[in-house]
Design a protein around this motif. Structure first.
Motif: not given
Length: 187
Positions: A57-71
């Protein structure tokens, strides 16, 4: 066409996943943001442990921004549920995600609240692969969730349900709240 997205938020073990049971009564699909993170963890060949899922979860946000999971959630919704009036997104954790969804659709949130003691006891019974059975790890997970700004999502939710009592009463309250949202858009 999707008219409204309904986000479900709450700390781990608060009872968010019960929305799936209630949503069936209204023929509303539910997309779980946690499932997206668990799937990404699996894709990397990692075991579904609390640490691995949390780090993903942290890595996805680092890679794609703080809305990473929403995309990816929104892409999934538009691909598979475009013909539904309402879609529920279970597991919204950040104000960035809320704002991302609001850019594209009307978006309302239901916050589920339960005390840490109650939530920990539920996780002990649930025993999902990424749940911890250790109080210190549970607190660490809570702090990670709060770091994603879930507290802001809960504080600013459109609806709040306290889930400390029996399960049947909780489901009834969840159903009443969902019906209230649906009825407000059907007028």
């Amino acid at each position: 066409m999707v008219e409204v997205l309904i986000g479900i938020t709450g700390m781990p073990g608060s009872g968010k996943s019960a929305i799936k049971e209630v949503a069936k009564k209204f023929n509303i699909p539910v997309v779980s943001m946690g499932d997206v993170v668990r799937e990404e963890t699996r894709k990397k060949g990692l075991e579904l442990t609390p640490e691995n899922v949390g780090n993903m979860a942290i890595k996805l946000r680092e890679m794609y921004g703080k809305e990473a999971i929403a995309v990816p959630c929104l892409k999934y919704i538009e691909k598979y549920f475009a013909n539904y009036d309402f879609v529920i997104i279970e597991g919204v954790r950040s104000l960035y995600e809320v704002n991302y969804f609001k850019k594209y659709y009307p978006f309302l949130t239901i916050a589920i609240h339960a005390s840490p003691k109650t939530r920990f006891e539920r996780l002990m019974k649930r025993k999902r692969e990424d749940d911890t059975m250790d109080w210190e790890e549970f607190v660490k997970r809570d702090m990670r969730e709060l770091g994603f700004s879930i507290g802001g999502v809960i504080a600013l939710a459109d609806y709040m349900i306290v889930n400390e009592g029996d399960y049947k009463s909780y489901l009834q309250e969840l159903e009443r709240t969902l019906k209230k949202i649906i009825d407000s858009f059907k007028k």
